[in-house]
Design a protein around this motif. Structure first.
Motif, PDB file in Angstrom:
ATOM      1  N   ARG A 196       2.507 -23.087 -25.677  1.00 13.15           N
ATOM      2  CA  ARG A 196       2.434 -22.248 -24.464  1.00 13.15           C
ATOM      3  C   ARG A 196       1.444 -22.798 -23.447  1.00 13.15           C
ATOM      4  N   CYS A 212      -0.683 -26.457 -21.903  1.00  6.23           N
ATOM      5  CA  CYS A 212      -0.905 -27.903 -21.896  1.00  6.23           C
ATOM      6  C   CYS A 212      -2.091 -28.184 -20.963  1.00  6.23           C
ATOM      7  N   ASP A 213      -2.450 -29.437 -20.829  1.00  4.47           N
ATOM      8  CA  ASP A 213      -3.536 -29.758 -19.895  1.00  4.47           C
ATOM      9  C   ASP A 213      -3.066 -29.493 -18.468  1.00  4.47           C
ATOM     10  N   PRO A 214      -3.928 -28.908 -17.645  1.00  6.79           N
ATOM     11  CA  PRO A 214      -3.526 -28.709 -16.241  1.00  6.79           C
ATOM     12  C   PRO A 214      -3.338 -30.055 -15.558  1.00  6.79           C
ATOM     13  N   PRO A 215      -2.195 -30.270 -14.898  1.00 10.97           N
ATOM     14  CA  PRO A 215      -1.960 -31.571 -14.261  1.00 10.97           C
ATOM     15  C   PRO A 215      -2.945 -31.830 -13.119  1.00 10.97           C
ATOM     16  N   VAL A 230      -1.663 -32.304  -9.458  1.00  9.35           N
ATOM     17  CA  VAL A 230      -1.261 -31.109  -8.694  1.00  9.35           C
ATOM     18  C   VAL A 230      -2.473 -30.514  -7.982  1.00  9.35           C
ATOM     19  N   TRP A 231      -3.626 -30.496  -8.682  1.00  4.15           N
ATOM     20  CA  TRP A 231      -4.815 -29.955  -8.022  1.00  4.15           C
ATOM     21  C   TRP A 231      -5.212 -30.800  -6.811  1.00  4.15           C
ATOM     22  N   GLN A 244      -3.223 -32.329  -4.834  1.00  3.74           N
ATOM     23  CA  GLN A 244      -2.338 -31.891  -3.749  1.00  3.74           C
ATOM     24  C   GLN A 244      -2.749 -30.513  -3.208  1.00  3.74           C
ATOM     25  N   VAL A 245      -3.071 -29.621  -4.135  1.00  3.60           N
ATOM     26  CA  VAL A 245      -3.447 -28.265  -3.718  1.00  3.60           C
ATOM     27  C   VAL A 245      -4.724 -28.302  -2.880  1.00  3.60           C
ATOM     28  N   LEU A 259      -5.584 -26.624   1.065  1.00  2.44           N
ATOM     29  CA  LEU A 259      -6.167 -25.284   1.116  1.00  2.44           C
ATOM     30  C   LEU A 259      -6.722 -25.002   2.507  1.00  2.44           C
ATOM     31  N   ALA A 262      -3.538 -23.232 -14.806  1.00  6.26           N
ATOM     32  CA  ALA A 262      -2.410 -24.144 -14.543  1.00  6.26           C
ATOM     33  C   ALA A 262      -1.772 -24.622 -15.842  1.00  6.26           C
ATOM     34  N   MET A 293       2.271 -24.236 -16.670  1.00  6.63           N
ATOM     35  CA  MET A 293       3.095 -25.451 -16.622  1.00  6.63           C
ATOM     36  C   MET A 293       4.232 -25.454 -17.643  1.00  6.63           C
ATOM     37  N   GLN A 317       6.103 -29.080 -11.147  1.00 13.96           N
ATOM     38  CA  GLN A 317       4.819 -29.340 -10.482  1.00 13.96           C
ATOM     39  C   GLN A 317       4.837 -28.826  -9.040  1.00 13.96           C
ATOM     40  N   LEU A 375       4.241 -25.209  -9.286  1.00 10.55           N
ATOM     41  CA  LEU A 375       2.842 -24.945  -9.636  1.00 10.55           C
ATOM     42  C   LEU A 375       1.947 -25.083  -8.398  1.00 10.55           C
ATOM     43  N   GLN A 376       2.195 -26.145  -7.656  1.00 11.48           N
ATOM     44  CA  GLN A 376       1.409 -26.378  -6.434  1.00 11.48           C
ATOM     45  C   GLN A 376       1.610 -25.239  -5.437  1.00 11.48           C
ATOM     46  N   PHE A 431      -0.204 -21.995  -6.493  1.00 10.99           N
ATOM     47  CA  PHE A 431      -1.650 -21.914  -6.242  1.00 10.99           C
ATOM     48  C   PHE A 431      -1.957 -21.845  -4.744  1.00 10.99           C
TER      49      PHE A 431
END
Lengths: 162, 180
Positions: free
Chosen positions: A17, A19-22, A25-26, A28-29, A33, B38, B42, B57, B60-61, B64
């Motif tokens: 359920r 996994c490591d947060p990609p 993606v952060w 890009q986020v 912001l 995240a 995922m 992805q 997800l992006q 957030f």
């Protein structure tokens, strides 16, 4: 032969359920912001600092008027006034009323500043600048309380009708 | 089946503190929320996308970014995790609905069944889920893996509860056949 429902449920329940947060993606986020609030945080602190400085100056003037604080000067060198006339009594009382109004304003502004600082500190508990502002605001609060006690003791000078 | 992990009180309080800071504009706090949530979103998004890691992805992006923009609308910061999950699901479902307007071909998904981008213990089941028809897969993921009720699924997907139950039965039958 197909697997039964129980076996399927067991395999579904065992699925991963998390996994490591990609990290990509952060990246890009974070670049997209937009700033939150009407003013950036550092500008809010500057505005708050300006308000607090204004309060400090107003308080110093008020304390000076009330005689609670005097700039550094040699005591006894200032000439004391002679016994005041009725007109002078009246002139003396008017500033007292003004002092009360100034006091009320200073108190409300200081309380508002304390509330704003409490909210800001809740958001950034480790912010040393905010803590410093809060200490100053608390100090002003105690001085204002001391001043309020002094004002309460004031009485209308004789010969003046309100 | 308890498919949803209920976060502890401490974790919720920590989230709430970060939410308050993020509302004030603190991006570090928002990054902490990302790091904390995240990785939970995922796998769900990857499964809902049918094994399309790029699309998952993207969701997800977008999730957030939307959360950042709408943090003020979150009534109870202690429930940030549930709010964020609902946001992600709504994004995924609405995006799939848009796609369906142009391409309606569930049979295509049976051809390609990619492995998940994390070390999965049950690759066969992951591939089988990814290969399920669109709506059957969404219902299965939400019901069996995310702990939604049929009533909640019906509301999310704009279908009735009977349809949700039917799609779940269909999904389970396909999985059982494909895993035998």
């Amino acid at each position: 032969m197909t697997i039964d429902d129980k076996k399927l449920d067991q395999r579904l329940a065992a699925l991963q359920r998390e996994c490591d947060p990609p990290p990509e993606v952060w990246v890009q986020v974070s670049t997209q912001l937009p700033a939150r609030g009407s003013r950036p945080a550092h500008r809010r602190w500057l505005a708050m600092a300006a308000v607090l400085c204004g309060l400090a100056v107003g308080l110093a003037l008020l304390l000076g008027q009330a005689g609670l604080w005097q700039p550094d000067s040699a005591p006894g060198l200032v000439d004391q006034p002679a016994v005041p006339t009725t007109q002078e009594h009246h002139a003396e009382w008017q500033p007292a009323l003004q002092r009360q109004a100034v006091f009320d304003t200073a108190w409300e502004e200081n309380e508002a500043a304390i509330k704003a600082l409490e909210q800001a500190l809740a958001a950034e508990p480790g912010n040393l600048l905010l803590k410093e502002f809060m200490a100053e605001a608390r100090l002003r609060q105690s001085k204002l309380i001391e001043l309020a006690l002094r004002i309460d003791k004031l009485e209308a000078p004789s010969g003046v009708q309100l | 089946m308890d498919a949803t992990a209920v976060p502890g009180i401490d974790a919720c309080q920590r989230d709430a503190d970060w939410v308050v800071s993020a509302r004030a504009g603190c991006q570090q706090s928002f990054q902490a929320l990302y790091q904390n949530h995240a990785g939970r979103l995922m796998p769900m998004l990857w499964r809902m996308s049918g094994g399309d890691a790029g699309r998952a992805q993207d969701w997800l992006q977008e999730c957030f970014l939307k959360a950042w923009r709408h943090l003020d609308q979150l009534d109870d910061p202690l429930r940030f995790g549930a709010w964020l999950k609902r946001l992600a699901i709504n994004l995924a479902l609405s995006d799939r609905r848009r796609q369906q307007l142009t391409t309606v071909n569930e049979g295509m998904e049976l051809q390609a069944a990619p492995a998940p981008p994390w070390p999965a213990a049950d690759q066969d089941l992951e591939r089988a889920i990814a290969a399920l028809p669109e709506r059957a897969r969404q219902v299965l993921v939400l019901f069996c893996l995310e702990g939604f009720t049929h009533a909640e699924i019906a509301r999310c997907m704009s279908i009735d509860e009977g349809t949700s139950k039917g799609q779940l039965h269909r999904a389970r039958q396909i999985l059982k056949d494909s895993l035998s």
